[in-house]
Design a protein around this motif. Sequence first.
Motif, mmCIF file in Angstrom:
data_model
loop_
_atom_site.group_PDB
_atom_site.id
_atom_site.type_symbol
_atom_site.label_atom_id
_atom_site.label_comp_id
_atom_site.label_asym_id
_atom_site.label_seq_id
_atom_site.Cartn_x
_atom_site.Cartn_y
_atom_site.Cartn_z
ATOM 1 N N TYR A 36 0.932 -1.363 0.142
ATOM 2 C CA TYR A 36 0.093 0.066 0.088
ATOM 3 C C TYR A 36 0.999 1.227 -0.151
ATOM 4 O O TYR A 36 0.609 1.985 -0.943
ATOM 5 C CB TYR A 36 -0.793 -0.033 1.199
ATOM 6 C CG TYR A 36 -1.629 1.359 1.253
ATOM 7 C CD1 TYR A 36 -2.712 1.616 0.463
ATOM 8 C CD2 TYR A 36 -1.520 2.174 2.565
ATOM 9 C CE1 TYR A 36 -3.372 2.831 0.465
ATOM 10 C CE2 TYR A 36 -2.029 3.283 2.659
ATOM 11 C CZ TYR A 36 -2.963 3.652 1.654
ATOM 12 O OH TYR A 36 -3.877 4.807 1.854
ATOM 13 N N VAL A 37 1.937 1.250 0.869
ATOM 14 C CA VAL A 37 2.773 2.666 1.143
ATOM 15 C C VAL A 37 3.497 2.624 -0.143
ATOM 16 O O VAL A 37 3.675 3.729 -0.718
ATOM 17 C CB VAL A 37 3.386 2.540 2.246
ATOM 18 C CG1 VAL A 37 4.547 3.811 2.541
ATOM 19 C CG2 VAL A 37 2.478 2.459 3.407
ATOM 20 N N GLU A 39 3.133 1.593 -3.004
ATOM 21 C CA GLU A 39 2.440 1.988 -4.460
ATOM 22 C C GLU A 39 2.298 3.740 -4.331
ATOM 23 O O GLU A 39 2.248 3.930 -5.454
ATOM 24 C CB GLU A 39 1.060 1.289 -4.312
ATOM 25 C CG GLU A 39 0.221 1.736 -5.584
ATOM 26 C CD GLU A 39 -1.213 0.690 -5.711
ATOM 27 O OE1 GLU A 39 -2.120 1.351 -6.192
ATOM 28 O OE2 GLU A 39 -0.995 -0.276 -5.104
ATOM 29 N N LYS A 40 1.746 3.843 -3.190
ATOM 30 C CA LYS A 40 1.626 5.515 -3.057
ATOM 31 C C LYS A 40 2.925 6.197 -3.522
ATOM 32 O O LYS A 40 2.862 7.384 -3.942
ATOM 33 C CB LYS A 40 0.919 5.780 -1.898
ATOM 34 C CG LYS A 40 -0.223 5.324 -1.515
ATOM 35 C CD LYS A 40 -1.431 5.646 -2.317
ATOM 36 C CE LYS A 40 -2.815 5.344 -1.886
ATOM 37 N NZ LYS A 40 -3.848 5.832 -2.656
ATOM 38 N N TRP A 41 4.135 5.768 -2.944
ATOM 39 C CA TRP A 41 5.268 6.525 -2.942
ATOM 40 C C TRP A 41 5.647 6.478 -4.500
ATOM 41 O O TRP A 41 6.256 7.398 -5.157
ATOM 42 C CB TRP A 41 6.257 5.569 -2.183
ATOM 43 C CG TRP A 41 7.658 6.246 -2.524
ATOM 44 C CD1 TRP A 41 8.161 7.389 -1.915
ATOM 45 C CD2 TRP A 41 8.848 5.806 -2.837
ATOM 46 N NE1 TRP A 41 9.481 7.478 -2.325
ATOM 47 C CE2 TRP A 41 10.037 6.671 -2.779
ATOM 48 C CE3 TRP A 41 9.050 4.400 -3.576
ATOM 49 C CZ2 TRP A 41 11.168 6.328 -3.455
ATOM 50 C CZ3 TRP A 41 10.359 4.181 -4.089
ATOM 51 C CH2 TRP A 41 11.409 5.175 -3.973
ATOM 52 N N ASP A 43 3.781 6.471 -6.958
ATOM 53 C CA ASP A 43 3.154 7.297 -7.952
ATOM 54 C C ASP A 43 3.570 8.627 -7.543
ATOM 55 O O ASP A 43 3.485 9.403 -8.464
ATOM 56 C CB ASP A 43 1.577 7.322 -7.233
ATOM 57 C CG ASP A 43 0.893 5.836 -7.643
ATOM 58 O OD1 ASP A 43 1.324 5.376 -8.774
ATOM 59 O OD2 ASP A 43 -0.307 5.342 -6.965
ATOM 60 N N TRP A 44 3.875 9.024 -6.197
ATOM 61 C CA TRP A 44 4.492 10.342 -6.057
ATOM 62 C C TRP A 44 5.738 10.590 -6.591
ATOM 63 O O TRP A 44 5.899 11.598 -7.326
ATOM 64 C CB TRP A 44 4.720 10.330 -4.539
ATOM 65 C CG TRP A 44 5.516 11.550 -3.966
ATOM 66 C CD1 TRP A 44 4.628 12.771 -3.889
ATOM 67 C CD2 TRP A 44 6.802 11.968 -3.789
ATOM 68 N NE1 TRP A 44 5.679 13.757 -3.277
ATOM 69 C CE2 TRP A 44 6.941 13.209 -3.343
ATOM 70 C CE3 TRP A 44 7.782 11.162 -3.967
ATOM 71 C CZ2 TRP A 44 8.155 13.615 -3.205
ATOM 72 C CZ3 TRP A 44 9.198 11.613 -3.920
ATOM 73 C CH2 TRP A 44 9.177 12.968 -3.485
ATOM 74 N N TYR A 64 10.387 13.985 -0.467
ATOM 75 C CA TYR A 64 9.191 13.049 0.160
ATOM 76 C C TYR A 64 8.708 13.282 1.754
ATOM 77 O O TYR A 64 7.545 13.466 2.050
ATOM 78 C CB TYR A 64 9.618 11.801 -0.276
ATOM 79 C CG TYR A 64 8.445 10.602 0.409
ATOM 80 C CD1 TYR A 64 7.212 10.603 -0.061
ATOM 81 C CD2 TYR A 64 8.952 9.526 1.499
ATOM 82 C CE1 TYR A 64 6.438 9.619 0.357
ATOM 83 C CE2 TYR A 64 8.116 8.633 1.790
ATOM 84 C CZ TYR A 64 6.923 8.661 1.239
ATOM 85 O OH TYR A 64 5.911 7.626 1.676
ATOM 86 N N ARG A 71 1.316 16.393 5.136
ATOM 87 C CA ARG A 71 0.297 15.681 5.464
ATOM 88 C C ARG A 71 -0.177 15.263 6.889
ATOM 89 O O ARG A 71 -1.071 14.750 7.418
ATOM 90 C CB ARG A 71 0.181 14.321 4.753
ATOM 91 C CG ARG A 71 0.386 14.388 3.088
ATOM 92 C CD ARG A 71 0.818 12.965 2.637
ATOM 93 N NE ARG A 71 -0.705 12.111 3.054
ATOM 94 C CZ ARG A 71 -0.202 10.662 3.005
ATOM 95 N NH1 ARG A 71 0.793 10.187 2.314
ATOM 96 N NH2 ARG A 71 -1.031 9.881 3.388
ATOM 97 N N TYR A 88 5.524 5.539 7.041
ATOM 98 C CA TYR A 88 5.773 5.601 5.787
ATOM 99 C C TYR A 88 7.067 5.698 5.084
ATOM 100 O O TYR A 88 7.630 5.053 4.260
ATOM 101 C CB TYR A 88 4.732 6.595 5.117
ATOM 102 C CG TYR A 88 3.291 6.290 5.269
ATOM 103 C CD1 TYR A 88 2.917 5.317 5.919
ATOM 104 C CD2 TYR A 88 2.323 7.338 4.960
ATOM 105 C CE1 TYR A 88 1.623 4.807 6.026
ATOM 106 C CE2 TYR A 88 0.957 7.116 5.196
ATOM 107 C CZ TYR A 88 0.618 5.864 5.489
ATOM 108 O OH TYR A 88 -0.671 5.535 5.764
ATOM 109 N N ARG A 187 -9.097 10.411 1.306
ATOM 110 C CA ARG A 187 -7.670 10.093 0.796
ATOM 111 C C ARG A 187 -7.502 8.899 0.443
ATOM 112 O O ARG A 187 -6.293 8.400 -0.214
ATOM 113 C CB ARG A 187 -6.652 10.515 1.871
ATOM 114 C CG ARG A 187 -6.864 11.929 2.348
ATOM 115 C CD ARG A 187 -6.048 12.104 3.441
ATOM 116 N NE ARG A 187 -6.627 11.474 4.454
ATOM 117 C CZ ARG A 187 -6.278 11.583 5.827
ATOM 118 N NH1 ARG A 187 -5.083 12.375 6.215
ATOM 119 N NH2 ARG A 187 -7.063 10.857 6.789
ATOM 120 N N ASP A 188 -8.376 7.886 0.647
ATOM 121 C CA ASP A 188 -8.263 6.345 0.332
ATOM 122 C C ASP A 188 -9.515 5.826 0.002
ATOM 123 O O ASP A 188 -10.502 5.569 0.578
ATOM 124 C CB ASP A 188 -7.498 5.695 1.375
ATOM 125 C CG ASP A 188 -7.416 4.437 1.123
ATOM 126 O OD1 ASP A 188 -7.634 3.629 0.219
ATOM 127 O OD2 ASP A 188 -6.674 3.686 2.252
#
Length: 374
Positions: A36-37, A39-41, A43-44, A64, A71, A88, A187-188
């Motif tokens: 999960y984390v 994948e978000k990273w 994308d960022w 980052y 956030r 994260y 956000r999710d």
Amino acid sequence: MTNSDSGGSRRETPLEGATAEFIAERDGNYAQNLEYVLEKWTDWCADQDVRTLDDVTPLTMRHYASSLKRRSKTADGDGISASTARTYYNYVSALLTWAVEVEYLPENPAEKRKAKKPLPTARTNSGEQQFWQPEQRHAIINYVDERAREAIDERGTDAFEAIRNRTLITVLAYTGVRGSEVLADYRDERRNGLRWGDVDLENGVITVLGKSQNPNEEVGLTGQTIEPLQRLQTLLDSPANSWPVFPSRHPPSLYENIRAAGHDVPDGDPWEFMLENGIEPPSMSTSGARTVLKRLSSEAPIPDLDTENGEYLTLHGARRGVGEALFREHGAQRAQRTLRHADPKTTSQMYSHIEASELGEANTAVFDDESDSH
């Protein structure tokens, strides 16, 4: 990639491929959290035009860290906690450490001091964090009970909002569930609120998407929560199990769902229009619940709450209050099981102030006995 010892040139490793390889070597909840984390990273990173491991520099990780700090929670409780932000970051650092181990990278850019400097500082004193004290829990529960009874007497079936609020506060106050597990978190997209199909009143269990990313994590309902949930279920009379347990009555959100269902916006009450036409309402969000808690905290006679300076009973304070009560009465294991902490250390750290206080009391008796003997 060509090994540096071979004399050939190194080819760059795509982030997506590296993260997939890294996660595949892990298992269980840790792997789910990483997926999960990371994948978000990634994308960022793509938004920063960082697409390979070699593109990740200490400056990338500093940016980052800064994004995580932005956030992190503000004074009114919005955002992620400082400890979550650091978690994260550590997940990403673990990936980069692995990349060094398998010789994809020469060093870990996330571990440079300048990269980590912007990270928010997590509070370490467990006693400084808010938890609903027993007197506060009783006060807010009594208040929403009274408001619900008054609403039923005055408005009958139009007492929905007061009954929904009573049910929400009761579930938060007695189960230790996280707000994001029963409310929508925009956000999710996976966290779209608890649904009636996830509520088993006969067996006293609700099923949630846990922090571990397990979509079937079970939370036990206490006896105090059953009747409010039954009353809300009867009043809402939802035509499908997919309906949210805690619907929002935010007019713009209602109008959006009405239009999405192919209807024109009505002139009258959008809530009544949705119920009459069987249109699924949106779930209350964590932000909406915080607004409700702020209002109720200012209205109700809550002891030891500085409402004049903006203090209010928070979502996570409810969860911590449940753990506090269980820790004191039944010890760390019961609190850990109820709060569903994967690591017992999390529970111990959260309530270390209790252990310290109890040790102090016990040790006082030891030295009192010593002085009595002389």
